[in-house]
Design an enzyme around this catalytic site. Structure first.
Site, short mmCIF file in Angstrom:
data_model
loop_
_atom_site.label_atom_id
_atom_site.label_comp_id
_atom_site.label_asym_id
_atom_site.label_seq_id
_atom_site.Cartn_x
_atom_site.Cartn_y
_atom_site.Cartn_z
N HIS A 180 -8.33 7.71 -1.23
CA HIS A 180 -7.21 7.25 -0.36
C HIS A 180 -6.04 7.07 -1.27
CE1 HIS A 180 -6.31 4.81 3.30
NE2 HIS A 180 -5.25 4.95 2.67
N TYR A 188 6.11 -14.20 -22.62
CA TYR A 188 7.10 -13.21 -22.12
C TYR A 188 7.92 -13.98 -20.87
CZ TYR A 188 8.57 -8.79 -20.21
OH TYR A 188 9.16 -7.61 -19.94
N HIS A 244 0.87 -1.27 0.18
CA HIS A 244 -0.01 0.01 0.04
C HIS A 244 0.88 1.11 0.00
CE1 HIS A 244 -2.84 3.05 0.62
NE2 HIS A 244 -2.52 3.06 2.34
N HIS A 300 1.18 5.63 -1.01
CA HIS A 300 0.46 7.04 -1.35
C HIS A 300 1.19 7.70 -2.46
CE1 HIS A 300 -2.01 7.20 2.34
NE2 HIS A 300 -1.29 6.40 2.53
N ASP A 349 -0.46 -4.95 -20.57
CA ASP A 349 0.58 -5.97 -20.07
C ASP A 349 0.29 -6.33 -18.48
OD1 ASP A 349 2.22 -6.37 -22.44
OD2 ASP A 349 3.47 -4.69 -21.94
#
Lengths: 234, 234, 234, 234
Positions: free
Chosen positions: B168, B226, B94, B96, B119
């Site tokens: 958020h 890939y 997580h 910001h 992709d």
């Protein structure tokens, strides 16, 4: 004298530059020893490459140089007004960082568009009114300080740890000069994300008060649970 | 205990910062040991300069601290909801980060404007609904996790390795914490290119499904070609 | 010959790159020895990784190479026009830095939106007129110099330490090549903040003349009090 | 075999990352030995931290791996079409750099807004048409190569050393892989300045043909006078 505070103020000024907030010598940070009523501040126009703790200048609250061979920052009178009027603060930082300065030049407060903002400001980052012509012609740097004092008159300094001076740039504060510099970093990042947000959603409004307060208080309220108890919270 | 996972979680948190996704201490990454049902997560508000594997906190899926001297990230309850409800994931990150947070603050999903996006996500990067007031007032961090779970309810977690929490910022996941952090880097870059794209062509639409699937599947489908067989694909 | 000036010019060119103003070899800086009437300038198309003081080229004011094995910058004739016509300047820098070049391509002067700008320019950063076709077909680099000379004809070079050449990019000057490069850094940052400002407030106007002059003069006027007396003021 | 070319290709790939054009493993560069008809290209999905010259893969012009333990880049078939059809080129680079990719996603060619652009492209940076559905469903990577070939059919490859693949990103070329990578750096910077230019002046048009040709030809024409005779011109 005040060797420890000088080290702290010097390190804080260097952090301003390391964080990318400062071009050339544009920026300054200071700290106060409240017991002695003395302020330590960066000398004016000294390059960051050569900056050392011994160069920091000690002034009293009226601006008299108490110790130091160099002239203090030209913004010293603004800092001193804040130290005299805002008794809770222990440090101040001032920059011309790109995005915060752009909001200041736009004469706009930064709306609280998300939780990143609310983690640090309990509402919009305020902006002062532009200075009147008489203020510019008078004791300009002091008037800049007074414009800030008026703009935060009814606000908690912990809930609003900084401000934009219209047509100029951000000033931030904290319990220490280190905290003031952290708040400069925060204001720049908030300013940047908000500018991009408006580009993506021109009509978006601020988040509601409950979400804003939830985030602000979990970090800074009496029952804060962010960070380590007793530790630094940045 | 879980020394290897602690090292991995610590390295992943440091990578978040090295990749420029984190300002100050804003961000966290965690990993789970599914056999033992234990999660390793970054402590709250600790600076990246001082971070070490020993500081990582071990919690069980109910949030009880099993090992560690420091308080776990304040976002731990969000992570735990995801680990309980999304059984395929092994790591969560997580941040910001600037552009992903701006899209989240704009309450917009990121349209799939090109193959760079395709992709990695098989469609728009989703965004949650803003939390209801009761959710903010209640177990807020858990509710954040639940908002994510609802938003990905009908989606493959491999096809959508992350999401924007409205107002958020981004949460991403993967088979490991390392993969989760890579997905944070990907979401930020997708978000940034998409913002510039809209500036250049305000009425552009997403690419067609065939081109999107061609790119996604050549990298992540059963016949992917890939990367190196059996190797990492980032 | 002119070993000291060569060192200074080389260091100034390297600073352009360190400051992020230069991509590949796009940029050049020069300095003049007014007593001898000789100019030291960067060689054309040499990579910054390999640049050394000995490589700097010495030319006279008519452009004859007096010393040096390499060809001087292709923009040398522009520099020479400026040295011949603007007798107070001791150094020149030219870059294609992102934001200043974008304003130049937009054929717009940069309005003075705030004190950061007013600290360094006493008004808008000027822009030349686009060159006429005959000028492009003629002695192009000299004509570029002449376009600059015409645009600053009635201006103080200390109050306007640089200019944007329309459809091209910024040229800056100063008492020394080092000061010229500092002014390139300043113009790029002013240009960047102004671009963001317009995004946030499309109808904002320039600051008033009193505030502009207050800032400019406290740093550059006869009673300047910014910086250390006798020291450098950047 | 081809040890020198492998070193060159490896260094060129690493330069892509050092120049900030590559996130994670997104990007690839290759070089050809025209005498032997063999191409050296980056392996697929290998991290830049671990990349070495020995890892480079040698393929023939039909795509058969001639030497190398790793799978070649998944974009190899696009490179091979270009090598087969565009006989003057010696190296190719492909990135997902932010601004060039945004223009590609906007399906727009980049207008020649200034001399920075004209120094390197003799007109707009072209963009391909979006691929038809049948092309996506067919030999997709080859079709990408064919779309490029069609878009540059009537153009000089020296005057147009790169292109944007619509909805995808930039491909660039040159006499060597090193030159191809330099052209990737150039396209990204041109793309970035042009995007900012449009923000400042939405109705600005391209520069006139005389100014464009003056700049292009002084650097790349038969009487070029930029750079050192016989030396590299970047």
């Amino acid at each position: 004298m005040l060797e420890e505070l000088k080290e702290e103020v010097c390190a804080a000024n260097l952090l301003l530059q390391q964080a990318g907030l400062v071009v050339l010598t544009w920026g300054n940070a200071s700290g106060i020893d409240r017991e002695r009523g003395l302020v330590v501040i960066k000398p004016s126009g000294v390059s960051y490459e050569e900056m050392s703790a011994e160069q920091m200048v000690v002034v009293d609250l009226e601006g008299n140089v108490v110790e130091g061979d160099l002239r203090p920052s030209s913004d010293t009178p603004s800092h001193l007004v804040l130290y005299r009027e805002l008794e809770d603060i222990g440090g101040i930082a001032h920059t011309h960082s790109t995005y915060a300065t752009a909001w200041a030049q736009a004469c706009r407060s930064i709306p609280c568009y998300g939780t990143t903002h609310a983690d640090h400001f309990r509402g919009a980052v305020p902006v002062t009114r532009p200075l009147e012509l008489e203020a510019v012609r008078g004791s300009y740097e002091q008037e800049t300080g007074w414009a800030i004092v008026r703009a935060v008159a009814n606000k908690s300094l912990k809930e609003f740890p900084g401000i934009l001076v219209a047509q100029h740039g951000p000033f931030t504060w904290g319990e220490s000069v280190s905290e003031a510099v952290h708040n400069s970093i925060i204001v720049e990042q908030i300013a940047r994300i908000a500018a991009v947000t408006e580009g993506l959603a021109p009509t978006v409004g601020p988040i509601n008060d409950e979400l804003r307060d939830k985030h602000f208080l979990r970090k800074h309220g009496p029952e804060a649970y962010y960070g380590q108890a007793g530790g630094q919270r940045h």
